[in-house]
Design an enzyme around this catalytic site. Sequence first.
Site, PDB file in Angstrom:
ATOM      1  N   ARG A   8      36.849 -36.404  40.066  1.00  0.00           N
ATOM      2  CA  ARG A   8      37.873 -36.764  39.139  1.00  0.00           C
ATOM      3  C   ARG A   8      36.868 -35.925  37.538  1.00  0.00           C
ATOM      4  O   ARG A   8      36.446 -36.440  37.581  1.00  0.00           O
ATOM      5  CB  ARG A   8      38.049 -38.004  38.676  1.00  0.00           C
ATOM      6  CG  ARG A   8      37.165 -38.665  37.400  1.00  0.00           C
ATOM      7  CD  ARG A   8      37.361 -40.386  37.544  1.00  0.00           C
ATOM      8  NE  ARG A   8      36.588 -41.203  38.279  1.00  0.00           N
ATOM      9  CZ  ARG A   8      35.303 -41.566  37.589  1.00  0.00           C
ATOM     10  NH1 ARG A   8      35.022 -40.591  36.458  1.00  0.00           N
ATOM     11  NH2 ARG A   8      34.357 -42.077  38.153  1.00  0.00           N
ATOM     12  N   TYR A  31      26.349 -42.074  33.920  1.00  0.00           N
ATOM     13  CA  TYR A  31      26.027 -42.500  35.122  1.00  0.00           C
ATOM     14  C   TYR A  31      25.942 -40.861  35.883  1.00  0.00           C
ATOM     15  O   TYR A  31      25.322 -40.237  37.428  1.00  0.00           O
ATOM     16  CB  TYR A  31      26.755 -43.180  36.808  1.00  0.00           C
ATOM     17  CG  TYR A  31      28.423 -43.107  36.311  1.00  0.00           C
ATOM     18  CD1 TYR A  31      29.432 -42.101  36.408  1.00  0.00           C
ATOM     19  CD2 TYR A  31      28.953 -43.939  35.116  1.00  0.00           C
ATOM     20  CE1 TYR A  31      30.178 -42.050  36.996  1.00  0.00           C
ATOM     21  CE2 TYR A  31      30.573 -43.765  35.072  1.00  0.00           C
ATOM     22  CZ  TYR A  31      30.721 -43.066  35.560  1.00  0.00           C
ATOM     23  OH  TYR A  31      32.584 -42.850  35.615  1.00  0.00           O
ATOM     24  N   HIS A  53      36.591 -42.305  34.047  1.00  0.00           N
ATOM     25  CA  HIS A  53      37.172 -43.320  35.853  1.00  0.00           C
ATOM     26  C   HIS A  53      38.590 -44.188  35.132  1.00  0.00           C
ATOM     27  O   HIS A  53      39.711 -43.581  35.240  1.00  0.00           O
ATOM     28  CB  HIS A  53      36.140 -44.320  36.177  1.00  0.00           C
ATOM     29  CG  HIS A  53      36.603 -45.293  36.891  1.00  0.00           C
ATOM     30  ND1 HIS A  53      37.712 -45.530  38.099  1.00  0.00           N
ATOM     31  CD2 HIS A  53      37.687 -47.043  36.772  1.00  0.00           C
ATOM     32  CE1 HIS A  53      38.459 -46.546  38.323  1.00  0.00           C
ATOM     33  NE2 HIS A  53      38.564 -46.912  37.770  1.00  0.00           N
TER      34      HIS A  53
HETATM   35  C1  TPP Z   1      39.228 -54.895  45.544  1.00  0.00           C
HETATM   36  C2  TPP Z   1      38.546 -54.327  44.183  1.00  0.00           C
HETATM   37  N1  TPP Z   1      37.211 -54.676  43.688  1.00  0.00           N
HETATM   38  C3  TPP Z   1      37.734 -53.636  42.753  1.00  0.00           C
HETATM   39  C4  TPP Z   1      38.788 -53.409  42.023  1.00  0.00           C
HETATM   40  C5  TPP Z   1      38.004 -52.278  40.518  1.00  0.00           C
HETATM   41  N2  TPP Z   1      37.810 -50.913  40.489  1.00  0.00           N
HETATM   42  C6  TPP Z   1      38.788 -50.014  39.922  1.00  0.00           C
HETATM   43  S1  TPP Z   1      39.109 -48.693  40.581  1.00  0.00           S
HETATM   44  C7  TPP Z   1      37.260 -48.926  41.005  1.00  0.00           C
HETATM   45  C8  TPP Z   1      36.004 -47.474  41.928  1.00  0.00           C
HETATM   46  C9  TPP Z   1      37.602 -47.417  42.847  1.00  0.00           C
HETATM   47  O1  TPP Z   1      37.269 -46.006  43.190  1.00  0.00           O
HETATM   48  P1  TPP Z   1      38.094 -44.965  44.346  1.00  0.00           P
HETATM   49  O2  TPP Z   1      38.248 -45.904  45.646  1.00  0.00           O
HETATM   50  O3  TPP Z   1      36.864 -43.935  44.706  1.00  0.00           O
HETATM   51  O4  TPP Z   1      39.612 -44.837  43.512  1.00  0.00           O
HETATM   52  P2  TPP Z   1      39.296 -43.534  42.533  1.00  0.00           P
HETATM   53  O5  TPP Z   1      39.231 -44.626  41.310  1.00  0.00           O
HETATM   54  O6  TPP Z   1      38.019 -43.123  42.219  1.00  0.00           O
HETATM   55  O7  TPP Z   1      40.528 -42.572  42.171  1.00  0.00           O
HETATM   56  C10 TPP Z   1      36.480 -50.348  41.445  1.00  0.00           C
HETATM   57  C11 TPP Z   1      35.584 -50.923  41.456  1.00  0.00           C
HETATM   58  C12 TPP Z   1      39.549 -52.760  41.730  1.00  0.00           C
HETATM   59  N3  TPP Z   1      40.285 -52.348  41.111  1.00  0.00           N
HETATM   60  N4  TPP Z   1      39.782 -54.373  43.048  1.00  0.00           N
END
Ligand code: TPP
Lengths: 327, 368
Positions: free
Chosen positions: B259, B272, B263
């Site tokens: 990415r 980070y 985020h």
């Molecule tokens: C169950 C849950 N825990 C925490 C979050 C908060 N949160 C939103 S996105 C994220 C990181 C997600 O990372 P990844 O699965 O690698 O997907 P990316 O955002 O990198 O596409 C977190 C911790 C959430 N949306 N749902």
Amino acid sequence: MSSQNLTIVQAVRDGLYTEMNLDDEVLVMGEDVGKNGGVFRATEGLWDEFGDDRVIDTPLAESGIVGTAVGMAAMGLKPVPEIQFSGFMYPGFDQIVSHMSRFRNRTRGRYTLPMVLRAPYGGGIRAPESHSESKEMFYAHEAGLKVVIPSTPYDTKGLLISAIRDPDPVIFMEPKLIYRAFRGEVPEEEYTVPIGEAAVRREGTDVSVFTFGAMTRPTLEAVENLEAEGIDAEVVDIRTISPLDRETIVESFKKTGRAVVVHEAPKNGGLGAEITATIQEEALLYQEAPVKRVAGYDVPYPLYALEDYYLPSVARVEEGIREAVNF
Amino acid sequence: MSVLQRDPQDQVRVLDEDGTVVGEVPDIDDETLVEMYRYMRLARHFDTRAVSLQRQGRMGTYPPLSGQEGAQIGSAIALDEQDWMVPSYREHGASLLRGLPLKQTLLYWMGHEKGNEMPEGVNIFPPAVPIASQIPHATGAAWAKKLRGEDDTAVICYFGDGATSEGDFHEGLNFAGVFDTPNVFFCNNNQWAISVPRERQTASETLAQKATAYGIDGVQVDGMDPLAVYSVTKAALDKAKNPAEGEGRPTLIEAVQYRFGAHTTADDPTVYRDDEEVEKWKAKDPIPRLESFLRETGRIDDEGVEAIEADVKQRVADAIEAAESDPRPDPSEMFNHAYAERTPEIQAQYEEFEALREKFGDEGFLRE
Ligand SMILES: Cc1ncc(C[n+]2csc(CCOP(=O)(O)OP(=O)(O)O)c2C)c(N)n1
Ligand SMILES: [Mg+2]
């Protein structure tokens, strides 16, 4: 005592910092709490200060976070896991209600869990879906858990330290709408605010308004506005959802004979219902009007374009108070 | 041998970082190849504009996709019309290709439920915000297709690297293995889950190898190589619908990518991660990579690229215009869809709400 002028989120950080300095068993864990300092910066700088073993970035797994914290706490550590938003506690819900709440009872007091599960809750920040709900009653319904919601920087630090020192598990829900809304004096030193005690924020004689968390703000504003209409309202900040300070509630009600409860959680089964029942059980003969509940509606929390219509507004609170007073 | 029958560590690649062919070019007609490029440009431009709308206060928090177009478009373009897509919250490009108008995506991130009202015939689930929670839905949807004998249909599910740590990932893939459902589990491994690096999610060397434990195929692909992504997704979809003797239907694809941006617009990645790392990955940008392949092979020229640029700008501008001029949802809409019909309780609350609106107007509710 020296003091600092902090926001609520800074007071969270200060409470953690203070207690981690005093007690080596206290540790922080969760998603993005380390190097990033938490998505709301509630753990900012703690990772630099205390290192990777006490400020732990975990894999993205709430059941894992709560479940491992249970295991740590059973071994005598004092974990303070963070769930990033209260809307993401549900993958860990099984651990919360099946274990975190019940270890003491299941082992007849042999194992106890001195842990605190922190999570920001509530609406009003134009956040995406699932980020704005207020579901404190899920946890209030669970025996064995204490549920705390502060509304001022001073209370935040004092209640958080109490929660960490409490021998039982505490769900500590933080009103993110007012994380940075205002500042207040917070002592630099350690101090506690007792769990289980409500606070009278404003004394009054005509009506008692019970609220907590972010809703203390529109409530106090509404009450001030109503002075012009000759209404003298008392405002009670509940602060601990469970165990509920029924004594303070009943005492205030006996003085005014009228009550309004304000919360952003849905009305059905919300804290308003519990407060209403308490009044009817313990102060029926003092009652001069039906208890009015100004609450979230019993529909899913809307996406943010409509959230202002869902949350209790100043005008809604004012109208609720008028209704109770003019009955 | 199928592209899926390989070590999970052995990454599939067709184009190198300069767009030079280093693998087997999939069988796609020229027009589709150019469409692939068009959609990647569209997704990138949409993304840039969406971030700036957020900065200008015209939209709420938004999760950018820049860098991930190769994975999104390369996979979504492999779907057949009847297939279904179960996305996370970052699949604006894949959803667009599946038929969800950009206007809808904008409305959703502008805080309108209407963004999730999928047009008839657009086979897509609403974006799932709770991480990994959509994975069992995808298994269930595919299972339903199988149980009903609709063997020509597969379900693709998107999620991130962080999602592989959740219980729902395990349960969804485990069910898929046990019930042999026609699924493609497409993991967008963009190296980060907000601030948490991939290595903090699992001690496994790859995410693809997790498939082995569920008894399904796992394959790693260069997620910034749209042609390689197409190849593996197409093979996985074909296998889901038409497995050879002894083959299982479900596949886990790990698309290795990055990415480029934050985020979400609420995040500051400089806290980070290093610029150097970002620059290293930007050299793998899927868009110039496909473009140089198309130019080298004579499928596109300056004129073609310019025409696409103009088209992309116009489409995004139109979508923004359409979303912003869409009437604000009437507040009473929040009472409409909790159930098929309003319960007496909801009806009473609706009436109270309308009375208050009557009395105070919208100013009685709106905070500054
Ligand atoms: C169950 C849950 N825990 C925490 C979050 C908060 N949160 C939103 S996105 C994220 C990181 C997600 O990372 P990844 O699965 O690698 O997907 P990316 O955002 O990198 O596409 C977190 C911790 C959430 N949306 N749902
Ligand atoms: Mg990721």
